[in-house]
Design a protein around this motif. Structure first.
Motif, PDB file in Angstrom:
ATOM      1  N   GLY A  29       0.702  -1.459  -0.070  1.00  0.00           N
ATOM      2  CA  GLY A  29       0.060   0.095   0.192  1.00  0.00           C
ATOM      3  C   GLY A  29       0.864   1.157   0.019  1.00  0.00           C
ATOM      4  O   GLY A  29       0.114   2.459  -0.073  1.00  0.00           O
ATOM      5  N   LEU A  30       2.211   1.164   0.205  1.00  0.00           N
ATOM      6  CA  LEU A  30       2.838   2.299   0.022  1.00  0.00           C
ATOM      7  C   LEU A  30       3.013   3.006  -1.280  1.00  0.00           C
ATOM      8  O   LEU A  30       3.070   2.278  -2.381  1.00  0.00           O
ATOM      9  CB  LEU A  30       4.406   2.102   0.425  1.00  0.00           C
ATOM     10  N   ARG A  31       2.672   4.278  -1.403  1.00  0.00           N
ATOM     11  CA  ARG A  31       2.853   4.987  -2.797  1.00  0.00           C
ATOM     12  C   ARG A  31       3.660   6.091  -2.582  1.00  0.00           C
ATOM     13  O   ARG A  31       3.903   6.809  -1.621  1.00  0.00           O
ATOM     14  CB  ARG A  31       1.429   5.488  -2.812  1.00  0.00           C
ATOM     15  N   THR A  40      11.370  16.440  -2.243  1.00  0.00           N
ATOM     16  CA  THR A  40      11.850  15.254  -1.484  1.00  0.00           C
ATOM     17  C   THR A  40      10.862  14.225  -1.795  1.00  0.00           C
ATOM     18  O   THR A  40       9.586  14.609  -1.802  1.00  0.00           O
ATOM     19  CB  THR A  40      11.799  15.516  -0.004  1.00  0.00           C
ATOM     20  N   ARG A  41      11.305  12.869  -1.872  1.00  0.00           N
ATOM     21  CA  ARG A  41      10.449  11.841  -2.127  1.00  0.00           C
ATOM     22  C   ARG A  41      10.388  10.758  -0.881  1.00  0.00           C
ATOM     23  O   ARG A  41      11.087  10.533  -0.300  1.00  0.00           O
ATOM     24  CB  ARG A  41      10.722  10.995  -3.454  1.00  0.00           C
ATOM     25  N   VAL A  42       8.980  10.481  -0.730  1.00  0.00           N
ATOM     26  CA  VAL A  42       8.560   9.758   0.355  1.00  0.00           C
ATOM     27  C   VAL A  42       7.820   8.641  -0.070  1.00  0.00           C
ATOM     28  O   VAL A  42       7.006   8.625  -1.076  1.00  0.00           O
ATOM     29  CB  VAL A  42       8.208  10.353   1.643  1.00  0.00           C
ATOM     30  N   LEU A  43       7.409   7.525   0.823  1.00  0.00           N
ATOM     31  CA  LEU A  43       6.458   6.389   0.739  1.00  0.00           C
ATOM     32  C   LEU A  43       5.386   6.894   1.630  1.00  0.00           C
ATOM     33  O   LEU A  43       5.751   6.672   2.564  1.00  0.00           O
ATOM     34  CB  LEU A  43       7.176   4.933   0.738  1.00  0.00           C
ATOM     35  N   VAL A  44       4.161   6.717   1.278  1.00  0.00           N
ATOM     36  CA  VAL A  44       3.010   7.061   2.106  1.00  0.00           C
ATOM     37  C   VAL A  44       1.941   5.738   1.962  1.00  0.00           C
ATOM     38  O   VAL A  44       1.765   5.496   0.943  1.00  0.00           O
ATOM     39  CB  VAL A  44       2.521   8.338   1.459  1.00  0.00           C
ATOM     40  N   ARG A  45       1.350   5.515   3.161  1.00  0.00           N
ATOM     41  CA  ARG A  45       0.156   4.734   3.200  1.00  0.00           C
ATOM     42  C   ARG A  45      -0.642   5.260   4.241  1.00  0.00           C
ATOM     43  O   ARG A  45      -0.307   5.686   5.340  1.00  0.00           O
ATOM     44  CB  ARG A  45       0.848   3.273   3.673  1.00  0.00           C
ATOM     45  N   ALA A  93      -2.103  14.766  -2.469  1.00  0.00           N
ATOM     46  CA  ALA A  93      -1.968  13.546  -3.140  1.00  0.00           C
ATOM     47  C   ALA A  93      -3.354  12.699  -2.802  1.00  0.00           C
ATOM     48  O   ALA A  93      -3.886  12.024  -3.680  1.00  0.00           O
ATOM     49  CB  ALA A  93      -0.616  12.805  -2.819  1.00  0.00           C
ATOM     50  N   VAL A  94      -3.511  12.814  -1.512  1.00  0.00           N
ATOM     51  CA  VAL A  94      -4.823  11.874  -0.894  1.00  0.00           C
ATOM     52  C   VAL A  94      -6.039  12.531  -1.714  1.00  0.00           C
ATOM     53  O   VAL A  94      -6.897  11.723  -2.342  1.00  0.00           O
ATOM     54  CB  VAL A  94      -5.070  11.988   0.490  1.00  0.00           C
ATOM     55  N   ALA A  95      -6.148  14.093  -1.667  1.00  0.00           N
ATOM     56  CA  ALA A  95      -7.243  14.736  -2.376  1.00  0.00           C
ATOM     57  C   ALA A  95      -7.360  14.186  -3.833  1.00  0.00           C
ATOM     58  O   ALA A  95      -8.556  14.168  -4.445  1.00  0.00           O
ATOM     59  CB  ALA A  95      -7.340  15.875  -2.228  1.00  0.00           C
ATOM     60  N   GLU A  96      -6.249  13.909  -4.389  1.00  0.00           N
ATOM     61  CA  GLU A  96      -6.079  13.700  -6.229  1.00  0.00           C
ATOM     62  C   GLU A  96      -6.301  12.264  -6.276  1.00  0.00           C
ATOM     63  O   GLU A  96      -6.221  11.938  -7.715  1.00  0.00           O
ATOM     64  CB  GLU A  96      -4.894  14.298  -6.539  1.00  0.00           C
ATOM     65  N   GLY A  97      -6.354  11.475  -5.374  1.00  0.00           N
ATOM     66  CA  GLY A  97      -6.588  10.075  -5.520  1.00  0.00           C
ATOM     67  C   GLY A  97      -5.303   9.181  -5.756  1.00  0.00           C
ATOM     68  O   GLY A  97      -5.402   8.192  -6.098  1.00  0.00           O
ATOM     69  N   LEU A  98      -4.149   9.963  -5.502  1.00  0.00           N
ATOM     70  CA  LEU A  98      -2.837   9.185  -5.842  1.00  0.00           C
ATOM     71  C   LEU A  98      -2.401   8.280  -4.472  1.00  0.00           C
ATOM     72  O   LEU A  98      -1.680   7.406  -4.716  1.00  0.00           O
ATOM     73  CB  LEU A  98      -1.825  10.299  -6.009  1.00  0.00           C
TER      74      LEU A  98
END
Length: 103
Positions: A29-31, A40-45, A93-98
């Motif tokens: 589930g990490l995006r 900066t790039r991270v992984l989010v769940r 990113a959540v609001a955009e469905g990513l």
């Protein structure tokens, strides 16, 4: 000291299953999300609307200007709660469905 194992399962089989479950828990589930301020790039769940897991892919004290400034001012990076600009990027990113939020 003896170890406990279910009948028919070896200790090594249980360890392998535990490693697999741990990896699935940590990685499923990490995006990827990029901060819209500093890239900066991270992984989010998202586990829920309230709970967000963030895994940094690089040392935040060197990749995030917010962390870098606070660390250079003497704060320990492990005690910094997060970056408000990254938090905003994750919310977008959540609001955009990513990044999906389970219901």
């Amino acid at each position: 000291m003896s170890t406990w194992a279910k009948a028919g399962e070896s200790t090594e089989e249980l360890r392998a299953a535990t490693r697999l479950e741990t990896r699935e828990f940590l990685e499923t589930g990490l995006r990827p999300v990029g901060c819209r301020s500093c890239a900066t790039r991270v992984l989010v769940r998202k586990a829920s609307a309230e709970h967000t897991s963030v895994q940094w892919t690089a040392d935040p004290a060197t990749s995030c200007p917010e962390f870098a400034a606070r660390v250079s001012a003497g704060e320990l990076s492990a005690r910094i709660d997060g970056c408000p600009k990254l938090r905003t990027s994750i919310e977008l990113a959540v609001a955009e469905g990513l990044v999906e939020v389970p219901k």
